[in-house]
Scaffold this active site. Structure first.
Site, short mmCIF file in Angstrom:
data_model
loop_
_atom_site.label_atom_id
_atom_site.label_comp_id
_atom_site.label_asym_id
_atom_site.label_seq_id
_atom_site.Cartn_x
_atom_site.Cartn_y
_atom_site.Cartn_z
N PHE A 126 0.81 -1.22 0.00
CA PHE A 126 0.00 0.00 0.00
C PHE A 126 0.84 1.27 0.00
O PHE A 126 0.29 2.38 0.04
CB PHE A 126 -0.96 0.02 1.20
CG PHE A 126 -0.29 -0.16 2.53
CD1 PHE A 126 0.29 0.92 3.19
CD2 PHE A 126 -0.23 -1.41 3.13
CE1 PHE A 126 0.91 0.77 4.42
CE2 PHE A 126 0.39 -1.58 4.37
CZ PHE A 126 0.95 -0.48 5.01
N ARG A 145 -2.44 10.85 20.65
CA ARG A 145 -2.88 9.57 20.07
C ARG A 145 -4.28 9.23 20.56
O ARG A 145 -5.13 8.79 19.79
CB ARG A 145 -1.91 8.44 20.44
CG ARG A 145 -0.49 8.61 19.97
CD ARG A 145 -0.27 8.46 18.50
NE ARG A 145 -0.67 7.15 18.02
CZ ARG A 145 -0.79 6.84 16.73
NH1 ARG A 145 -0.54 7.74 15.81
NH2 ARG A 145 -1.15 5.64 16.35
N THR A 157 -6.78 4.12 14.40
CA THR A 157 -6.51 4.37 12.98
C THR A 157 -7.73 4.10 12.11
O THR A 157 -8.02 4.85 11.19
CB THR A 157 -5.32 3.49 12.51
OG1 THR A 157 -4.20 3.81 13.33
CG2 THR A 157 -4.98 3.75 11.06
N ARG A 185 -10.95 10.92 14.86
CA ARG A 185 -11.30 9.92 13.83
C ARG A 185 -12.68 9.33 14.08
O ARG A 185 -13.40 9.01 13.13
CB ARG A 185 -10.24 8.83 13.79
CG ARG A 185 -8.91 9.33 13.23
CD ARG A 185 -7.86 8.26 13.34
NE ARG A 185 -6.60 8.67 12.74
CZ ARG A 185 -5.42 8.24 13.16
NH1 ARG A 185 -5.33 7.40 14.18
NH2 ARG A 185 -4.32 8.65 12.56
N ASN A 189 -8.52 9.12 7.09
CA ASN A 189 -8.84 9.18 8.52
C ASN A 189 -8.44 10.51 9.16
O ASN A 189 -8.17 10.58 10.34
CB ASN A 189 -8.25 7.98 9.26
CG ASN A 189 -6.74 7.94 9.24
OD1 ASN A 189 -6.08 8.84 8.73
ND2 ASN A 189 -6.18 6.89 9.81
N HIS A 202 -2.80 12.55 11.08
CA HIS A 202 -1.65 11.71 11.43
C HIS A 202 -1.03 12.29 12.69
O HIS A 202 -0.97 13.50 12.86
CB HIS A 202 -0.60 11.71 10.32
CG HIS A 202 0.71 11.15 10.79
ND1 HIS A 202 0.95 9.79 10.84
CD2 HIS A 202 1.82 11.75 11.31
CE1 HIS A 202 2.17 9.60 11.34
NE2 HIS A 202 2.71 10.77 11.63
#
Length: 148
Positions: free
Chosen positions: A57, A85, A91, A102, A112, A115
């Site tokens: 990917f 986080r 994620t 998210r 999403n 980062h």
């Protein structure tokens, strides 16, 4: 003080979430020390996603992150890496809790919204990729004495 790298991805920029995301981190008490709207080049994307180079990917990651502008940020504060986080959520948006970035706004794993560095070491590496030292501003916020 601990620093972390956060980036509103192209989908988050296009969906006008920059202000919402900045507000969440400011309200949490973290200090923004660097920010810029920028177009990620394939070279920067390759450095940023270096650990995924051999994964199938990788090309899709590079294509997406270079598909439009991103909003790159450096935040500082006690425990900012782990707290960021948690504020971002898992994620996969369908696994992210409501109230997280998210969980509230993410659509797919690829899109999403945001980062964030996953460790202090990653934060240092990513900050160095996206920011020059002179682009970071060291200043005192009076409210810090009420937080820390």
């Amino acid at each position: 003080m601990e620093k972390t790298f956060l980036m509103v991805k192209p989908d988050g920029v296009q969906r006008a979430f920059i202000g919402e995301i900045v507000a969440r981190f400011e309200k949490k008490g973290f200090q923004l020390v660097g920010a810029k709207l920028m177009q990620v080049t394939p070279e920067i994307a390759g450095q940023h996603y270096a650990e995924h180079t051999e994964k199938p990917f990788f090309g899709e990651l590079v294509d997406f992150i270079t598909s439009g502008p991103v909003f790159a940020m450096v935040w500082q504060g006690e425990g900012v890496v782990d707290t960021a986080r948690n504020m971002m959520g898992k994620t996969r948006p369908h696994e992210a809790a409501p109230g997280t970035i998210r969980g509230d706004f993410g659509v797919t794993v690829a899109k999403n919204i945001i980062h964030g560095s996953d460790s202090l070491e990653s934060a240092e590496r990513e900050i160095a990729i996206f920011f020059k030292e002179e682009e970071l501003v060291d200043y005192s916020k009076l409210m810090n004495e009420w937080i820390y």
